[in-house]
Design an enzyme around this catalytic site. Structure first.
Site, PDB file in Angstrom:
ATOM      1  N   GLU A 290      -6.632   6.228   4.030  1.00  0.00           N
ATOM      2  CA  GLU A 290      -5.337   5.700   3.597  1.00  0.00           C
ATOM      3  C   GLU A 290      -4.731   6.592   2.516  1.00  0.00           C
ATOM      4  O   GLU A 290      -5.399   7.445   1.942  1.00  0.00           O
ATOM      5  CB  GLU A 290      -5.494   4.277   3.018  1.00  0.00           C
ATOM      6  CG  GLU A 290      -5.586   3.164   4.043  1.00  0.00           C
ATOM      7  CD  GLU A 290      -4.235   2.802   4.653  1.00  0.00           C
ATOM      8  OE1 GLU A 290      -3.239   3.487   4.333  1.00  0.00           O
ATOM      9  OE2 GLU A 290      -4.172   1.855   5.449  1.00  0.00           O
TER      10      GLU A 290
ATOM     11  N   ASN B   6       2.490  -2.801   3.567  1.00  0.00           N
ATOM     12  CA  ASN B   6       2.438  -1.376   3.901  1.00  0.00           C
ATOM     13  C   ASN B   6       3.838  -0.767   3.849  1.00  0.00           C
ATOM     14  O   ASN B   6       4.826  -1.451   3.579  1.00  0.00           O
ATOM     15  CB  ASN B   6       1.835  -1.180   5.302  1.00  0.00           C
ATOM     16  CG  ASN B   6       0.326  -1.067   5.273  1.00  0.00           C
ATOM     17  OD1 ASN B   6      -0.233  -0.220   4.577  1.00  0.00           O
ATOM     18  ND2 ASN B   6      -0.358  -1.936   6.006  1.00  0.00           N
TER      19      ASN B   6
ATOM     20  N   ASP C 178       2.051   0.557   9.980  1.00  0.00           N
ATOM     21  CA  ASP C 178       1.183   0.763   8.821  1.00  0.00           C
ATOM     22  C   ASP C 178       1.946   1.609   7.801  1.00  0.00           C
ATOM     23  O   ASP C 178       3.115   1.367   7.549  1.00  0.00           O
ATOM     24  CB  ASP C 178      -0.136   1.394   9.279  1.00  0.00           C
ATOM     25  CG  ASP C 178      -1.303   1.048   8.371  1.00  0.00           C
ATOM     26  OD1 ASP C 178      -1.132   1.057   7.147  1.00  0.00           O
ATOM     27  OD2 ASP C 178      -2.409   0.783   8.882  1.00  0.00           O
TER      28      ASP C 178
END
Length: 294
Positions: free
Chosen positions: A18, A151, A201
């Site tokens: 991430e 997100n 995302d």
């Protein structure tokens, strides 16, 4: 349009890669594996990747104006200053210290030196999460609630629009953004993915004002026009891309992180690059990554 190239530059098998962030000061790429948990720094020139273990799940990171190796990190238990070179952590703020099931997830700095990060329930998918704005002194202000998985925090080049996604609602939203006081208003549906498997995302915005989004379970990143239309789709060799940002000396490389979590043995055999970090040359230039002024 020039040919697109896609390369897996670090095949690290991250459980939940991430928050890729390019440091123009260092000419290096940072990112995290939320569930390892660890923070990484990669030098594209030497090929060296350094790893720092983290004391708890790490949702996201940002650069700090204090200098090389100085980061802001959103851990399970709140916001901390982090020195990558020494490993020193300094606690700043935890607005949800009484929310035992929640953890911090996506986060990013705005161009006025504030850090934005959202929380989510890490036990079940209940809408107990919130979006916070952290000012340079660490003071936290709750900006949104009723969030499942936060997100896609990013801003238009002129700072008039802020983007945000609730992944499990399969929507990217846009807000009017007041850069002077850090306020958002006039929520609008920007895009949604209900017609396909992928869920929105992490995102970033390029210099033309187009939004790039990594579609988890979608095998792809999608470029949206400023009015929310799909402009371009880049298919990837992994099912779970997680986030993206621009970097490289000319900010013309789209770095994309990915995950292996929830993939079985057959999935992993079919996706040997799952959990890796990808470098995409798509003929587009990004914007410099802002820094936290705290």
């Amino acid at each position: 349009m020039a040919a697109i190239s896609i390369n897996c530059i670090i095949n690290g098998g991250n459980k939940l890669g991430e928050s890729p962030v390019w440091s123009a000061r260092e000419q290096k790429l940072y990112w995290v594996d939320s569930r390892a948990p660890a923070t990484f720094r990669h030098d594209p020139v030497t090929g060296l990747t350094e790893t720092r273990a983290m004391p708890s799940l790490v949702g996201s990171i940002g650069l700090r104006s204090a200098g090389a190796g100085k980061l802001i990190v959103a851990l399970r238990n709140g916001l901390h200053k982090f020195d990558f070179d020494t490993g020193a952590l300094t606690f700043l703020s935890d607005p949800e210290e009484d929310e035992s099931e929640n953890r911090f997830n996506d986060g990013r700095c705005d161009r006025r030196g504030r850090f934005w990060s959202g929380t989510m329930n890490d036990v079940r998918r209940d809408p107990t999460g919130s979006l916070y704005r952290f000012d340079p002194d660490g003071q936290a202000t709750k900006m949104l609630g009723d969030i499942i998985v936060p997100n896609s925090i990013c801003w238009s080049p002129d700072d008039r629009i802020m983007y945000f996604a609730d992944t499990y609602r399969m929507q990217i939203r846009s807000f009017k953004f007041d850069a002077n006081n850090g306020r958002i208003s006039d929520e609008t549906l920007f895009a949604e993915t209900r017609d396909r498997k992928g869920r929105p995302d992490g995102s970033t915005v390029d210099a033309e004002g187009f939004l790039w989004n990594a579609e988890y379970d979608g095998w792809r990143v999608v470029r949206y026009t400023p009015d929310g239309r799909v402009d371009r789709v880049i298919e990837l060799p992994v099912s779970s891309p997680t986030s993206c940002s621009f970097g490289g000396p000319n900010l013309d490389i789209l770095y994309v992180t990915s995950a292996t979590q929830r993939l079985g043995e057959a999935d992993l055999a079919a996706q040997p690059y799952a959990g890796g970090v990808f470098a995409i040359h798509a003929g587009v230039v990004g914007l410099p990554e802002p820094e936290f002024l705290g």
